[in-house]
Every structure is written in C-alpha cells, then in structure tokens.
Design an enzyme around this catalytic site. Structure first.
Site: not given
Length: 320
Positions: A51, A265
């Site tokens: 991110k 994830s």
C-alpha cells in the site's frame, strides 16, 4: 577504491524508496509440475506493505490537481496497511491524517498509524469496512477534510500499472506466466492486470477472494453496493477463492519452511500460486506478498500448529 569527492551526494528521499521490491524463489515448499513460484516482497517498502505505492500515488495526484494544499487534513477508511502507508506519507508531506478503521484490527497496525502521528477513529467491528467507508465520507463532509478514497481513486491502480506490473516483467526477464494477487480494494490486481497486459497480454493475472465465511485480513469480497469503483476485470484472467484454514496454513509454512514472515493475505495468494503451478507444468508464478508478518504477532496467526506444507488442492475458481 577511490571515491570522487566532487560527485554530488544525493541520497534518496523516503518516497523514492517506494517500489523496486525484490522477488525471491520458493525453495522448500513443494511445487508440483516442475513450475516455479516466486514471491514479490512488498513488505520491503518503507512503510512495510504494497500500500506504500498507492498511498504516495494518491497524495501526489491530489497535490497536482490542487485538491490538497500545505496544512490540509486528509481522511481515509482503512483496514490497516493503507492507513499505515498514508500515515507515513502524510508525515513526510506535513499533512494531518485521520484514519477510520473497524475495531478489532491487529494492535500492531493501529499503533503503527499513531506512531506516524495519525489520528485513528475506530468504528463498530460489526459494521466492517463498509461502516468505516461511510464514516470517512461523513467526516470529510462535516469537517472539510480531503477524502482520498482508495476505493474510487484512479491513482490507486495506476501505481501498480506503471510500477508493480512492469517490475515483475523486468525482474523475471519476461518469463512470468501468472501473477496472483489478493483482492482488497482491488487496486493492486486491477493495476497489475493493466500494466502486464500492455507489456505481455499472455500473462494471466489471477485475483484471490475469501471463500464463503472466511475472514482473511486484507482480502475481501464486497457486496455489490460497495464494490470498489477502481475495480476493472477487463484483463483479469480469473478469480479464485481460498479458505481461512488454507491461508493460515500456507502463511505458517512460508515462515517455517521458507523464512518468509508475511501476513495472511500473502499466504492466501501463495496457496493459489502453488495451486496454479501444479496445474500448469513449467509455469513461472509470481504472488504478491502484501506485507510483513510482524504486523500480526499479537494475533493467533503464528501460534504453534501444523506446519506441514499446504497441499495445492483446488477450492474453486470463478473464470472470466
């Protein structure tokens, strides 16, 4: 070796260190079919996750468009990694950052945000990210703060279209056949698919969503009314699902067999990458390792348990 003292010394800024993350080959987890599975280690970004790329990209775009000026307040809904990355970027740029996140996220993530100076607003965990998004929108409307809105901001997938996708193609010397990415905001998988399609249309980009009932931080299947507007399935080959149990087992196996401490994830994406490698002999499959596992040490993710290598058993695919 002599160092020329007349050469200007220009060390990089923090923003200039975002991207160019390494790719490593799995060595001890069994890869059936003679394929190769590679991990793109996005935890090596300055603020520790994939991110970082859209965080700086969104703020830079807002500055260019004149949406934010020095001293502005920014607000964003996040489940963790985007918030940490935005908090770091806002600290560098001198903005006040308000982050809205569901209660119950790992302690490390919330503390990381406040360490960078961000203000954290927690919403009822039962409302999930949907409530957090609605709350961020309300705060922006009531206070005049600038909402970056990673879910509809084109600078989110653009960061991966011009960065992550071309990097993978270059780092694998054009040998990559598949790229696997977990789906949260869907910015990563959308941008990757666009960038790789422009370079090599034959590369198959595969998205990963949680199986019914699975709770995997960083992976989401959105209800229709909250589907991120950045999502573009045009160049995504297929979407597969992974169970929570398999994501956990693969995450633990990556740490204990490969020395890769990553989040759940990433384990979910790795499970699907191993599955594809078994189905496609001779393939080169890259999965996005979204963040580092030290953000989850206060959770039960790495508790002692079965560390047997996860079997690449198919759990279902949604083909496009």
């Amino acid at each position: 070796m002599m160092v020329r003292m007349d050469t200007p010394f220009a060390p990089p800024t923090l923003a200039e260190l975002v991207g160019r993350t390494p790719i490593v080959r799995l060595q001890r987890l069994p890869v059936a079919g003679g394929g190769m599975v590679l991990a793109k280690l996005e935890g090596d970004n300055p603020a520790g996750s994939v991110k970082d790329r859209p965080a700086f990209s969104m703020i830079d775009a807002a500055e260019r468009d004149g949406r934010i000026v020095p001293g502005a307040t920014l607000v964003e809904a996040t489940s963790g990694n985007t918030g940490i990355a935005l908090a770091a970027a806002a600290a560098v740029k001198g903005y006040r950052m308000v982050l809205v996140m569901p209660a119950g996220s790992s302690r490390e993530r919330a503390l990381s945000m406040t360490a960078y100076g961000a203000e954290v607003v927690e919403t009822d965990a039962a409302g999930g990210m949907e409530l957090a998004r609605d709350t961020a929108e309300r705060i922006a409307a009531e206070t005049g703060a600038v909402r970056l809105d990673q879910f509809s901001n084109p600078a989110n997938p653009r960061a991966h279209e011009v960065g992550t996708g071309p990097e993978i193609w270059e780092q694998t010397r054009g040998t990559v056949t598949h790229v696997v990415s977990s789906m949260g905001t869907t910015g990563t998988v959308t941008g990757l698919s666009r960038g790789l399609h422009a370079l090599a249309p034959h590369v198959r980009v595969v998205g990963v969503q949680p199986a019914d009932g699975a709770r995997i931080p960083g992976i989401r299947a959105w209800p229709a009314e909250y589907l991120p507007r950045v999502y573009d399935p045009t160049h995504i080959a297929e979407v597969r699902t992974v169970t929570e149990e398999r994501a956990v087992a693969t995450t633990r196996a990556l740490a204990r067999r490969e020395g890769l401490l990553v989040g759940m994830s990433s384990g979910g994406a790795a499970a699907i990458a191993l599955e594809i490698a078994a189905e496609e002999p001779g393939s080169t499959v890259v999965f996005i390792a979204c963040d580092r596992g030290d953000r989850y040490l206060s959770t039960r993710l790495f508790e002692a348990g079965d560390d047997a290598a996860p079997a690449p058993v198919a759990e279902g695919a949604v083909s496009r």
